[in-house]
Design an enzyme around this catalytic site. Structure first.
Site, PDB file in Angstrom:
ATOM      1  CE  LYS A   1      -4.018   2.045   0.371  1.00 21.35           C
ATOM      2  NZ  LYS A   1      -3.583   2.953  -0.721  1.00 21.35           N
TER       3      LYS A   1
ATOM      4  CE  LYS B   1       3.293   6.919   7.146  1.00 27.48           C
ATOM      5  NZ  LYS B   1       3.120   7.970   6.141  1.00 27.48           N
TER       6      LYS B   1
ATOM      7  CE  LYS C   1       4.680   7.485  -1.194  1.00 26.64           C
ATOM      8  NZ  LYS C   1       3.879   7.851  -0.025  1.00 26.64           N
TER       9      LYS C   1
ATOM     10  CB  THR D   1      -3.093  13.530   6.368  1.00 29.18           C
ATOM     11  OG1 THR D   1      -3.119  12.507   5.372  1.00 29.18           O
ATOM     12  CG2 THR D   1      -1.703  13.620   6.947  1.00 29.18           C
TER      13      THR D   1
ATOM     14  CG  ASN E   1      -4.456  17.701   1.674  1.00 30.28           C
ATOM     15  OD1 ASN E   1      -5.333  17.979   2.497  1.00 30.28           O
ATOM     16  ND2 ASN E   1      -4.403  16.549   1.069  1.00 30.28           N
TER      17      ASN E   1
ATOM     18  CB  SER F   1      -5.969   4.775   1.951  1.00 29.27           C
ATOM     19  OG  SER F   1      -5.712   5.902   1.153  1.00 29.27           O
TER      20      SER F   1
HETATM   21  P1  NAD Z   1       1.036  20.032  -0.278  1.00 38.03           P
HETATM   22  O1  NAD Z   1       1.763  20.069  -1.562  1.00 38.03           O
HETATM   23  O2  NAD Z   1      -0.459  20.174  -0.262  1.00 38.03           O
HETATM   24  O3  NAD Z   1       1.607  21.179   0.730  1.00 38.03           O
HETATM   25  C1  NAD Z   1       2.960  21.364   0.983  1.00 38.03           C
HETATM   26  C2  NAD Z   1       3.138  22.721   1.644  1.00 38.03           C
HETATM   27  O4  NAD Z   1       4.495  22.874   2.004  1.00 38.03           O
HETATM   28  C3  NAD Z   1       2.788  23.895   0.742  1.00 38.03           C
HETATM   29  O5  NAD Z   1       2.168  24.899   1.530  1.00 38.03           O
HETATM   30  C4  NAD Z   1       4.168  24.395   0.266  1.00 38.03           C
HETATM   31  O6  NAD Z   1       4.163  25.759  -0.059  1.00 38.03           O
HETATM   32  C5  NAD Z   1       4.956  24.131   1.521  1.00 38.03           C
HETATM   33  N1  NAD Z   1       6.387  24.080   1.304  1.00 38.03           N
HETATM   34  C6  NAD Z   1       7.073  23.574   0.255  1.00 38.03           C
HETATM   35  N2  NAD Z   1       8.389  23.770   0.442  1.00 38.03           N
HETATM   36  C7  NAD Z   1       8.532  24.389   1.639  1.00 38.03           C
HETATM   37  C8  NAD Z   1       9.633  24.844   2.407  1.00 38.03           C
HETATM   38  N3  NAD Z   1      10.882  24.724   1.965  1.00 38.03           N
HETATM   39  N4  NAD Z   1       9.382  25.411   3.611  1.00 38.03           N
HETATM   40  C9  NAD Z   1       8.130  25.561   4.051  1.00 38.03           C
HETATM   41  N5  NAD Z   1       7.055  25.158   3.388  1.00 38.03           N
HETATM   42  C10 NAD Z   1       7.252  24.575   2.190  1.00 38.03           C
HETATM   43  O7  NAD Z   1       1.483  18.666   0.419  1.00 38.03           O
HETATM   44  P2  NAD Z   1       0.753  17.867   1.584  1.00 38.03           P
HETATM   45  O8  NAD Z   1      -0.116  16.825   0.989  1.00 38.03           O
HETATM   46  O9  NAD Z   1       0.193  18.827   2.579  1.00 38.03           O
HETATM   47  O10 NAD Z   1       2.026  17.103   2.192  1.00 38.03           O
HETATM   48  C11 NAD Z   1       2.930  17.745   3.083  1.00 38.03           C
HETATM   49  C12 NAD Z   1       3.769  16.685   3.773  1.00 38.03           C
HETATM   50  O11 NAD Z   1       2.898  15.779   4.469  1.00 38.03           O
HETATM   51  C13 NAD Z   1       4.615  15.809   2.820  1.00 38.03           C
HETATM   52  O12 NAD Z   1       5.797  15.439   3.502  1.00 38.03           O
HETATM   53  C14 NAD Z   1       3.764  14.574   2.646  1.00 38.03           C
HETATM   54  O13 NAD Z   1       4.526  13.426   2.297  1.00 38.03           O
HETATM   55  C15 NAD Z   1       3.174  14.450   4.045  1.00 38.03           C
HETATM   56  N6  NAD Z   1       1.973  13.635   4.065  1.00 38.03           N
HETATM   57  C16 NAD Z   1       0.839  14.084   3.444  1.00 38.03           C
HETATM   58  C17 NAD Z   1      -0.278  13.270   3.460  1.00 38.03           C
HETATM   59  C18 NAD Z   1      -1.561  13.719   2.839  1.00 38.03           C
HETATM   60  O14 NAD Z   1      -2.541  12.949   2.904  1.00 38.03           O
HETATM   61  N7  NAD Z   1      -1.628  14.917   2.263  1.00 38.03           N
HETATM   62  C19 NAD Z   1      -0.247  12.010   4.091  1.00 38.03           C
HETATM   63  C20 NAD Z   1       0.926  11.601   4.722  1.00 38.03           C
HETATM   64  C21 NAD Z   1       2.027  12.431   4.685  1.00 38.03           C
END
Ligand code: NAD
Length: 419
Positions: A68, A92, A104, A188, A219, A356
């Site tokens: 997954k 996880k 992945k 999340t 997000n 999921s």
């Molecule tokens: P996203 O693309 O929606 O948001 C990322 C945010 O980080 C944006 O606001 C962007 O401007 C900001 N960003 C990028 N570079 C940056 C920097 N150098 N300093 C500060 N901010 C910065 O992504 P997301 O889905 O919110 O995911 C964010 C993290 O959470 C990732 O590591 C992702 O793997 C992890 N994650 C997300 C989910 C999910 O369901 N969305 C689940 C598990 C883990």
């Protein structure tokens, strides 16, 4: 494990080995991914030319169930990165007791440079290339960085076309109309929020006297900021890739989000209707945000944000990792020595994969849940596993990260076919 990101992930695991009840066979079987696939994806571009993209899918382990994990579209995607992310997914899913192994995928591409039709052809081409490697009982896909529900819909449709049967369960994070689950988009942040709410009383804190800084306003980070604000926390700082904003008495998060959604700019504002006025605030860099003297720091952007170089500057009391791998293994002991309590990514951001799992269950049963059912089940699961990890941490006097790996390892050990 020759490469850096995967070796760093493995070092986090090494600390847990002496507290887990697992055989040498289990440890040996977790040293390498079970299968790694590299594919070339030819795509006809809008201008008539042909371009070939590199794609990957890695199944790290499937002792506990089908693989997954999400699919990432990014120019920096490499086999090493995909292997590391599949390693984290394995732990996880085990930490949350989901009946999945870890996997992945990814494509090395800048999706912002493609038209919508090119993106669709690329996504369908990726499925053509990996169709024999995935399936609802083999390896299940999901969204990750720069992929979304629309891309998941194309992927499920392409797989169903190849197999000549509707196969909803091969992909999660689909649009609701194509078998997606309610609550997946906010899962999340919601999962992280439930754990924070359960942990806070253990530190004799209440939301009203708890200050929070969040790096990343996408997000996950943006939704979590809104949930914390609504629950009464003082969210004093947030940032995006351009930098951050800080207001000592707290930001009005709904206004900041409304302004960001309509202008794409991050500003400290208070909005009434569509009229937004700038309020008293300071502008911050991302390193300054990470060093703020706050009760809770939430890295929710990228990996490797707190390293041995800047860990000394961190002043928060508690850190909740929403991003994957934001703290390196070299930074962990520095934070620990400063008395900073870290709640690890494999627990804190597991709400996404948990919902999921609920989507996959709904697809297989044909019975669809209400948003209340989704969130209640998510809350129960997140809090139950967080409490078990907390107990392991206190029984052995070890950090929560090590405890989370111990918890996951014990389950992986029970499922290892070699003993
Ligand atoms: P996203 O693309 O929606 O948001 C990322 C945010 O980080 C944006 O606001 C962007 O401007 C900001 N960003 C990028 N570079 C940056 C920097 N150098 N300093 C500060 N901010 C910065 O992504 P997301 O889905 O919110 O995911 C964010 C993290 O959470 C990732 O590591 C992702 O793997 C992890 N994650 C997300 C989910 C999910 O369901 N969305 C689940 C598990 C883990």
């Amino acid at each position: 494990m020759a490469d850096s990101l995967l070796s760093d992930a493995a070092r986090q695991l090494e600390r847990a080995l002496k507290y887990a009840s697992v055989s040498e066979d289990t440890i040996e079987s977790l040293k390498f991914p079970k299968a790694s696939l590299t594919v070339s994806i030819p795509v006809r571009m809008d201008d008539g030319s042909l371009k070939v993209f590199q794609g990957y899918r890695v199944r790290y382990d499937d002792a506990r169930g089908p693989g997954k994990g999400g699919v990432r579209y990014h120019p920096n995607v490499s086999l090493d990165e995909v292997q590391s992310l599949s390693f984290w997914m394995t732990f996880k899913c085990a930490a949350l007791n989901l009946p999945f192994g870890g996997a992945k995928g990814g494509i090395t591409v800048n999706p912002k440079a493609l038209s919508r039709l090119e993106l669709e052809r690329l996504s369908r081409g990726y499925i053509d290339a990996i169709a024999d490697f995935i399936g609802p009982d083999v390896d299940i896909l999901a969204p990750d960085v720069y992929t979304n529900a629309m891309v998941m819909g194309w992927m499920m449709d392409q797989y169903s076309t190849i197999k000549r049967q509707i196969s909803l369960g091969v992909v999660t994070g689909k649009p609701i109309a194509m078998g997606g689950s309610l609550g997946r988009e906010t899962a999340t942040a919601m999962g992280a929020f439930y754990v924070i709410e359960a942990i806070l009383p253990k530190f004799d804190r209440v939301p009203q006297n708890t200050t929070v800084a969040i790096q990343g306003f996408g997000n996950a980070g943006g939704t979590l900021a809104a949930l914390l604000f609504r629950a009464g926390y003082k969210v004093v700082a947030v940032s995006d890739s351009q930098g951050g904003i800080y207001a000592k008495n707290g930001l009005d998060i709904p206004s900041v989000r409304q302004f960001k959604d309509s202008t794409r700019a991050m500003k400290a504002v208070y909005c009434e209707g569509t009229v937004c006025n700038i309020v008293d605030h300071e502008v911050l860099t991302n390193p300054e945000l990470l060093a703020l003297d706050v009760d809770i720091l939430i890295p929710a952007a990228l990996e490797k944000q707190i390293t041995e170089v800047n860990a000394h500057e961190v002043n928060a009391k508690l850190i909740f990792e929403v991003a994957n791998g934001p703290i390196t293994s070299a930074a962990d002991p520095i934070l620990e020595a400063k008395g900073i309590y870290v709640f690890p990514d494999i627990l804190i951001n597991a709400g996404g994969v948990t919902v999921s799992y609920f989507e996959w269950v709904q697809n297989r049963s044909g019975m669809y849940w209400t948003i209340e059912e989704v969130n209640q089940s998510l809350r129960r699961k997140m809090i139950d596993e967080a409490e078990q990890i907390w107990t392991i941490a206190h029984t052995h006097s070890i950090p929560m990260r090590t405890a989370a790996y111990v918890h996951a390892l014990n389950r992986l050990g029970e499922a290892t076919p070699y003993g």
